[in-house]
Design an enzyme around this catalytic site. Structure first.
Site, PDB file in Angstrom:
ATOM      1  N   ASP A  55      11.094  -0.291   7.832  1.00 12.36           N
ATOM      2  CA  ASP A  55      10.793  -0.001   9.233  1.00 12.36           C
ATOM      3  C   ASP A  55       9.332   0.400   9.397  1.00 12.36           C
ATOM      4  O   ASP A  55       8.640  -0.061  10.317  1.00 12.36           O
ATOM      5  CB  ASP A  55      11.715   1.111   9.733  1.00 12.36           C
ATOM      6  N   GLU A 128      15.056  -5.025   7.998  1.00 11.02           N
ATOM      7  CA  GLU A 128      14.115  -3.974   7.604  1.00 11.02           C
ATOM      8  C   GLU A 128      14.266  -3.614   6.135  1.00 11.02           C
ATOM      9  O   GLU A 128      13.262  -3.347   5.451  1.00 11.02           O
ATOM     10  CB  GLU A 128      14.318  -2.747   8.496  1.00 11.02           C
TER      11      GLU A 128
END
Length: 242
Positions: A55, A128
């Site tokens: 992320d 992610e």
């Protein structure tokens, strides 16, 4: 149920080819392991730490890219574009269409029965975590290549949307730029409770003329539709007064 770790499947080559990199088998399996699976199989690492890392890397690279290719955009505009490009909807679509990762996600029985492999939240997490795994194994340059491979077309798409990224904010900005008052939304609700229709009328100032009307199945959708109509009305006004 036995707590022994089951034989874990290695994803097909197509997944790594779509990702555009290589990953060690253990790291790849971890990147695809949901916490519900590791809960049923103690000792099996799940993807949450990799997702956390990915992320951050994704935010860095997407910010860097937008900053570089849009030198004239404000911080607010760049932030809206980034938010949409790396949103749950955008990343889950990438997981479904580009990576086709659903069959490879390791889920606990309950989560699997509830369709976890198709849940946008899980698919977003997987993208992610794969980015995080790439960064961990190969570093920032390889992670950057993977991210560009996955989201460059999304970045290009959101760049063409302009005010559509956030019609309410865009209307407010345009109104201020024309020296007008703040947009005010007047709401009405009609229809039975199970099928309500919301109508929003937007004016500039509490008692100003209505510049846009929108309808929707929720207050938010109606206001966005009204803001879009209002923005286009002001855009037409701005053009006529040039």
């Amino acid at each position: 149920m036995s707590n022994e770790t089951p034989q874990q499947p290695t994803p097909a080559n197509e997944l790594l080819e779509a990702l555009g990199t290589t990953l060690s088998p253990d790291l790849l399996v971890q990147a695809l392991t949901h916490r519900s699976f590791s809960h049923e199989h103690p000792g099996v690492a799940n993807y949450e730490r990799l997702e956390f890392l990915g992320d951050a890397v994704l935010e860095l690279v997407s910010t860097e890219t937008l900053f570089t290719i849009h030198p004239d955009m404000t911080e607010g505009q760049l932030a809206k574009m980034r938010a949409k490009a790396v949103s749950e909807d955008a990343l889950s679509a990438i997981a479904k269409t580009k990576l086709k990762v659903g069959p490879y996600i390791l889920l606990g029985h309950g989560e699997a029965e509830q369709g976890g492999a198709e849940k946008n939240s899980i698919l977003c997490d997987i993208v992610e975590s794969l980015i995080g795994a790439t960064f961990l194994e190969h570093g920032i340059d390889e992670a950057r290549k993977v991210i560009h491979r996955l989201i460059d077309d999304t970045l290009a798409e959101v760049a063409t949307e302009g005010p559509a990224l956030d019609w309410k904010t865009s209307l407010t900005v345009k109104a201020h730029g024309l020296g007008k008052e703040e947009p005010v939304y007047h709401m009405e609700v009609s229809g039975p409770e199970y099928a309500q229709i919301f109508t929003a009328r937007v004016s500039l100032g509490e008692n100003g003329d209505i510049i846009g009307i929108g309808k929707g199945s929720s207050k938010r959708k109606a206001q966005l539709a009204a803001a879009e109509a209002g923005w286009k009305s002001l855009d037409s006004f701005k053009t006529r007064t040039k």
